[in-house]
Write a protein that holds these residues in place. Structure first.
Motif, PDB file in Angstrom:
ATOM      1  N   ILE A 145       0.798  -1.184  -0.003  1.00 16.63           N
ATOM      2  CA  ILE A 145       0.047   0.107   0.018  1.00 16.63           C
ATOM      3  C   ILE A 145       0.814   1.198   0.013  1.00 16.63           C
ATOM      4  O   ILE A 145       1.900   1.270   0.730  1.00 16.63           O
ATOM      5  CB  ILE A 145      -0.931   0.123   1.245  1.00 16.63           C
ATOM      6  N   THR A 146       0.700   2.134  -0.818  1.00 14.54           N
ATOM      7  CA  THR A 146       1.518   3.305  -0.948  1.00 14.54           C
ATOM      8  C   THR A 146       0.666   4.558  -0.905  1.00 14.54           C
ATOM      9  O   THR A 146      -0.305   4.908  -1.132  1.00 14.54           O
ATOM     10  CB  THR A 146       2.077   3.032  -2.497  1.00 14.54           C
ATOM     11  N   ARG A 147       1.430   5.780  -0.738  1.00 11.97           N
ATOM     12  CA  ARG A 147       0.952   7.235  -0.662  1.00 11.97           C
ATOM     13  C   ARG A 147       2.174   8.055  -0.946  1.00 11.97           C
ATOM     14  O   ARG A 147       3.369   7.537  -0.607  1.00 11.97           O
ATOM     15  CB  ARG A 147       0.371   7.364   0.329  1.00 11.97           C
ATOM     16  N   ASP A 148       1.942   9.233  -1.321  1.00  7.40           N
ATOM     17  CA  ASP A 148       2.841  10.305  -1.348  1.00  7.40           C
ATOM     18  C   ASP A 148       2.518  11.158  -0.381  1.00  7.40           C
ATOM     19  O   ASP A 148       1.588  11.809  -0.226  1.00  7.40           O
ATOM     20  CB  ASP A 148       2.995  11.066  -2.870  1.00  7.40           C
ATOM     21  N   ASP A 149       3.647  11.490   0.702  1.00  2.00           N
ATOM     22  CA  ASP A 149       3.509  12.655   1.885  1.00  2.00           C
ATOM     23  C   ASP A 149       4.164  13.691   1.260  1.00  2.00           C
ATOM     24  O   ASP A 149       5.367  13.976   1.745  1.00  2.00           O
ATOM     25  CB  ASP A 149       4.015  12.066   3.045  1.00  2.00           C
ATOM     26  N   THR A 215      -5.545   2.330   5.230  1.00  4.01           N
ATOM     27  CA  THR A 215      -6.110   2.588   3.835  1.00  4.01           C
ATOM     28  C   THR A 215      -7.625   3.384   4.082  1.00  4.01           C
ATOM     29  O   THR A 215      -8.243   3.981   3.044  1.00  4.01           O
ATOM     30  CB  THR A 215      -6.256   1.455   2.832  1.00  4.01           C
ATOM     31  N   GLY A 216      -8.053   3.140   5.296  1.00  6.60           N
ATOM     32  CA  GLY A 216      -9.518   3.585   5.375  1.00  6.60           C
ATOM     33  C   GLY A 216     -10.505   2.726   4.918  1.00  6.60           C
ATOM     34  O   GLY A 216     -11.661   3.017   4.904  1.00  6.60           O
ATOM     35  N   VAL A 217     -10.401   1.486   4.491  1.00 10.03           N
ATOM     36  CA  VAL A 217     -11.117   0.650   3.552  1.00 10.03           C
ATOM     37  C   VAL A 217     -11.103  -0.762   4.294  1.00 10.03           C
ATOM     38  O   VAL A 217     -10.023  -1.199   4.768  1.00 10.03           O
ATOM     39  CB  VAL A 217     -10.673   0.558   2.235  1.00 10.03           C
ATOM     40  N   ASP A 218     -12.157  -1.349   4.387  1.00 11.24           N
ATOM     41  CA  ASP A 218     -12.149  -2.689   4.893  1.00 11.24           C
ATOM     42  C   ASP A 218     -11.567  -3.765   3.948  1.00 11.24           C
ATOM     43  O   ASP A 218     -11.762  -3.218   2.461  1.00 11.24           O
ATOM     44  CB  ASP A 218     -13.678  -3.327   4.912  1.00 11.24           C
ATOM     45  N   TRP A 219     -10.874  -4.595   4.160  1.00  3.76           N
ATOM     46  CA  TRP A 219     -10.178  -5.577   3.382  1.00  3.76           C
ATOM     47  C   TRP A 219     -11.310  -6.336   2.176  1.00  3.76           C
ATOM     48  O   TRP A 219     -10.815  -6.273   1.189  1.00  3.76           O
ATOM     49  CB  TRP A 219      -9.654  -6.774   4.170  1.00  3.76           C
ATOM     50  N   ARG A 222     -11.651  -3.734  -0.781  1.00  9.76           N
ATOM     51  CA  ARG A 222     -10.497  -3.019  -1.190  1.00  9.76           C
ATOM     52  C   ARG A 222     -10.400  -2.887  -3.010  1.00  9.76           C
ATOM     53  O   ARG A 222      -9.816  -1.969  -3.057  1.00  9.76           O
ATOM     54  CB  ARG A 222      -9.065  -3.995  -0.843  1.00  9.76           C
ATOM     55  N   VAL A 223     -11.409  -3.594  -3.309  1.00  6.22           N
ATOM     56  CA  VAL A 223     -11.414  -3.400  -4.931  1.00  6.22           C
ATOM     57  C   VAL A 223     -12.485  -2.410  -5.469  1.00  6.22           C
ATOM     58  O   VAL A 223     -12.034  -1.480  -5.957  1.00  6.22           O
ATOM     59  CB  VAL A 223     -11.488  -4.735  -5.623  1.00  6.22           C
ATOM     60  N   THR A 224     -13.385  -2.447  -4.679  1.00  5.68           N
ATOM     61  CA  THR A 224     -14.634  -1.682  -5.101  1.00  5.68           C
ATOM     62  C   THR A 224     -14.560  -0.297  -4.448  1.00  5.68           C
ATOM     63  O   THR A 224     -14.950   0.576  -5.226  1.00  5.68           O
ATOM     64  CB  THR A 224     -16.105  -2.108  -4.450  1.00  5.68           C
ATOM     65  N   LEU A 225     -13.751  -0.006  -3.518  1.00  2.00           N
ATOM     66  CA  LEU A 225     -13.335   1.232  -2.840  1.00  2.00           C
ATOM     67  C   LEU A 225     -12.119   1.624  -3.370  1.00  2.00           C
ATOM     68  O   LEU A 225     -11.470   2.473  -2.654  1.00  2.00           O
ATOM     69  CB  LEU A 225     -13.838   1.562  -1.435  1.00  2.00           C
ATOM     70  N   GLU A 226     -11.325   1.208  -4.333  1.00  2.00           N
ATOM     71  CA  GLU A 226     -10.073   1.677  -4.748  1.00  2.00           C
ATOM     72  C   GLU A 226     -10.115   3.010  -5.236  1.00  2.00           C
ATOM     73  O   GLU A 226     -10.813   3.424  -5.960  1.00  2.00           O
ATOM     74  CB  GLU A 226      -9.493   0.630  -5.683  1.00  2.00           C
ATOM     75  N   LYS A 227      -9.116   3.662  -4.671  1.00  5.42           N
ATOM     76  CA  LYS A 227      -9.014   5.166  -4.914  1.00  5.42           C
ATOM     77  C   LYS A 227     -10.179   6.183  -4.581  1.00  5.42           C
ATOM     78  O   LYS A 227     -10.315   6.990  -5.419  1.00  5.42           O
ATOM     79  CB  LYS A 227      -8.429   5.338  -6.421  1.00  5.42           C
ATOM     80  N   PHE A 234      -3.356   5.759   2.729  1.00  4.87           N
ATOM     81  CA  PHE A 234      -2.412   4.694   1.829  1.00  4.87           C
ATOM     82  C   PHE A 234      -3.215   4.008   0.888  1.00  4.87           C
ATOM     83  O   PHE A 234      -4.623   3.589   0.998  1.00  4.87           O
ATOM     84  CB  PHE A 234      -1.627   3.813   2.441  1.00  4.87           C
ATOM     85  N   GLN A 235      -2.971   3.831  -0.373  1.00  9.70           N
ATOM     86  CA  GLN A 235      -3.673   3.362  -1.553  1.00  9.70           C
ATOM     87  C   GLN A 235      -3.215   1.968  -1.744  1.00  9.70           C
ATOM     88  O   GLN A 235      -2.082   1.537  -1.863  1.00  9.70           O
ATOM     89  CB  GLN A 235      -3.567   4.088  -2.645  1.00  9.70           C
ATOM     90  N   TYR A 236      -4.401   1.014  -2.262  1.00  5.84           N
ATOM     91  CA  TYR A 236      -3.936  -0.473  -2.562  1.00  5.84           C
ATOM     92  C   TYR A 236      -4.445  -0.531  -3.926  1.00  5.84           C
ATOM     93  O   TYR A 236      -5.383  -0.118  -4.519  1.00  5.84           O
ATOM     94  CB  TYR A 236      -4.802  -1.295  -1.570  1.00  5.84           C
TER      95      TYR A 236
END
Length: 261
Positions: A145-149, A215-219, A222-227, A234-236
């Protein structure tokens, strides 16, 4: 009359050989078997005889032979002796010093792998005893999982989440996370909340809880709420980021939900 076991072979020595294997004897015994013994080390040499010590020290002719590639056999001198005594050319592979080198390199790599696993175990997980867990759909539980700070100037922050499974049975599990502050960071930090490995459910819960916190998202979403959440999270992305990867994960998530229902 000796058999023509060395026909079309050009034999040379890497240096002095033991016992009766003098240059004179090597030349005579090779030629009466229709081969040729070369005092120098020309490009036409097909077989180089050596001792273990000469090979280990990589004397000049051994170094040169290794550069020439596998077309040139580098053999323990026993190959010549047993071939002449039995009047039958022995298989080169049984006396190949290249094979010996390959075994030594493989043993060295294995020792390095075990040592790395042991050192990893001091702060993370001993990879000699654990491997990445794959579920029944062969999904590997090792994700990024990634992000830019941008405020901190830390671009390319990345967590690698892993669920490890013990090699030993019955299987035990261990959740870990590795964090890199920025792209190219060579000093990761490690997170291992459990002091020891445990049953799957307990460690899987840690995996999914950590995923949601970051990520703020339930496992399961993770696909339906991507981005769909702010960049501060953090983004998956599904494996490969491809449509096929998305479809695969969506199918897997449906299976997970049915299993929990």
């Amino acid at each position: 009359m000796p058999r023509q076991i060395f026909k079309d072979r050009v034999i040379a020595a890497a240096g002095p050989l033991p016992g009766l294997l003098t240059v004179e004897n090597l030349k005579r015994w090779t030629e009466i078997r229709k081969g040729r013994f070369s005092g120098d080390f020309g490009e036409d040499v097909t077989h180089l005889l050596c001792t273990r010590e000469q090979f280990s020290k990589k004397v000049p002719r051994v170094r040169e032979a290794l550069k020439r590639g596998k077309r040139l056999h580098i053999l323990h001198h026993d190959w010549f002796e047993f071939s002449t005594v039995g009047e039958k050319r022995q298989p080169e592979r049984d006396y190949s010093m290249r094979a010996q080198l390959a075994k030594e390199n493989a043993a060295r790599r294995e020792a390095m792998r075990k040592e790395k696993g042991r050192r990893d175990g001091e702060k993370f997980v001993n990879t000699n005893l654990f491997h990445i867990y794959h579920d029944r759909d062969f999904f590997p539980y090792q994700i990024d999982i990634t992000r830019d700070d941008e405020e901190k100037g830390e671009l390319g922050q990345r967590y690698t989440l892993c669920l490890w499974e013990s090699d030993a049975k019955p299987h035990l599990y261990w959740f870990t996370a590795k964090f890199l502050k920025r792209k190219g960071d060579s000093q990761p930090s490690y997170y291992r909340p459990s002091a020891h490995s445990r049953k799957w459910r307990a460690e899987m819960d840690l995996f999914t809880e950590f995923f949601k916190i970051k990520t703020g998202v339930d496992w399961e979403d993770r696909v339906t709420l991507e981005k769909t959440l702010p960049a501060s999270f953090f983004q998956y992305a599904p494996p490969g980021g491809s449509l096929l990867g998305v479809v695969f994960e969506e199918t897997m998530i449906l299976v997970e939900k049915r299993m929990r229902a």
